[in-house]
Write a protein that holds these residues in place. Structure first.
Motif, mmCIF file in Angstrom:
data_model
loop_
_atom_site.group_PDB
_atom_site.id
_atom_site.type_symbol
_atom_site.label_atom_id
_atom_site.label_comp_id
_atom_site.label_asym_id
_atom_site.label_seq_id
_atom_site.Cartn_x
_atom_site.Cartn_y
_atom_site.Cartn_z
ATOM 1 N N LYS A 34 0.864 -1.200 0.119
ATOM 2 C CA LYS A 34 0.275 -0.185 -0.006
ATOM 3 C C LYS A 34 0.885 1.363 0.228
ATOM 4 O O LYS A 34 1.896 1.428 0.736
ATOM 5 C CB LYS A 34 -0.884 -0.098 1.121
ATOM 6 N N ASP A 75 -2.225 1.629 -5.035
ATOM 7 C CA ASP A 75 -3.302 2.474 -4.654
ATOM 8 C C ASP A 75 -4.271 2.593 -5.695
ATOM 9 O O ASP A 75 -5.526 2.789 -5.336
ATOM 10 C CB ASP A 75 -2.704 3.796 -4.386
ATOM 11 N N ASP A 105 -8.038 1.887 -5.089
ATOM 12 C CA ASP A 105 -9.212 2.906 -5.048
ATOM 13 C C ASP A 105 -10.296 2.040 -5.933
ATOM 14 O O ASP A 105 -11.473 2.550 -5.887
ATOM 15 C CB ASP A 105 -8.601 4.001 -5.673
#
Length: 293
Positions: free
Chosen positions: A194, A200, A204
């Motif tokens: 992460k 990411d 998301d």
């Protein structure tokens, strides 16, 4: 003191005669004498001893002659080096690239660029913080996931890449051609940590569908992720062109049905940076490379 005056001074030293020196450099003798006097006035010391119609170089003149030749030789070198820059025969370029793309995507492009421009020195930096490095002037150009618009950056998009589920040929899903997003809730994965831009982006995407991937192991090394997938430790969600460029026969790519994460790849550099011919040639090479892959 002007370069032209130094050239006139050297001519007089070589001829030890004002008239002959004036003819040699193509100006009148009075004009040449005036320029030499101006040099002597500026330095506040005689450069020549005038003995009747003959002249001799003074000690100060000898010092100036030696240094004048150094200065003019350096100026000539500068002109030649700049000419070589214009003709792509010289230059140095520092480029930041995402580790995964450096390992698997752009090696052939670097080889081709070297063969085309062998005198341009490239330094390739593996980095997950490309934007920060570009803004800090640590690299000249960055190749990676396109950042958000920023007045400090020029952003040149080169391609859009779909993410797929990569699995081993021995994985339970290996025979599948596609998978629904909701099924990925239960797939065990190996992923970058992460905080890394690729991770990411994937997190998301799935967070919008109300879940996160089940991650068994994290590693910053793209090569390690591939080894873990091949060992059937877990699957991974990675860009399709990256998996294709790895070209491992025991890997399988499963498309994510209806909607899939994607990344926009681009070239970035500071908007206030002068872009030399070497940089322009490299950007053209990157653009062409990604459009064909």
């Amino acid at each position: 003191m002007e370069f032209r005056q130094l050239e006139y001074f050297i001519a007089v030293c070589e001829e030890l005669h004002f008239t002959r020196a004036a003819v040699k450099i193509g100006i009148s003798q009075p004009a040449l004498s005036q320029q030499i006097r101006a040099l002597e006035d500026e330095l506040n010391i005689p450069l020549f001893d005038r003995i009747g119609k003959k002249i001799a170089i003074t000690e100060a003149g000898s010092i100036l002659l030696e240094q004048s030749r150094v200065v003019l030789r350096s100026l000539k070198n500068v002109n030649e080096f700049i000419s070589e820059l214009h003709n792509l025969q010289r230059g140095t370029l520092i480029v930041g690239v995402l580790p995964s793309d450096l390992d698997y995507r752009i090696s052939k492009m670097l080889i081709d660029f070297y063969h085309q421009f062998p005198k341009i020195k490239l330094r390739i930096v593996s980095s997950v913080e490309i934007v920060e490095q570009v803004l800090a002037n640590e690299v000249d150009i960055g190749i990676g996931i396109m950042p958000q618009p920023d007045d400090r950056l020029v952003r040149i998009p080169v391609c859009r890449e779909e993410y797929v589920l990569a699995v081993s040929e021995n994985h339970a899903l290996a025979s599948r051609h596609s998978i629904d997003i909701d099924e990925l809730r239960h797939v065990e994965t190996v992923m970058p940590p992460k905080g890394m831009i690729g991770r990411d982006l994937v997190d998301d995407f799935f967070r919008e569908y109300g879940f996160e991937l089940t991650t068994l192991m994290e590693t910053t090394s793209p090569t390690s992720i591939i080894h873990l997938i091949r060992a059937n430790i877990g699957a991974s969600v990675l860009p399709l062109p990256l998996i294709q460029s790895i070209n491992e026969p025991d890997l399988r790519c499963i498309h994510i049905a209806k909607s899939a994460p994607y990344r926009n790849i681009g070239v970035i550099y500071r908007s206030d940076r002068f872009l030399g011919q070497a940089a322009k040639a490299f950007i053209q090479k990157v653009t062409a490379h990604f459009s064909l892959n």
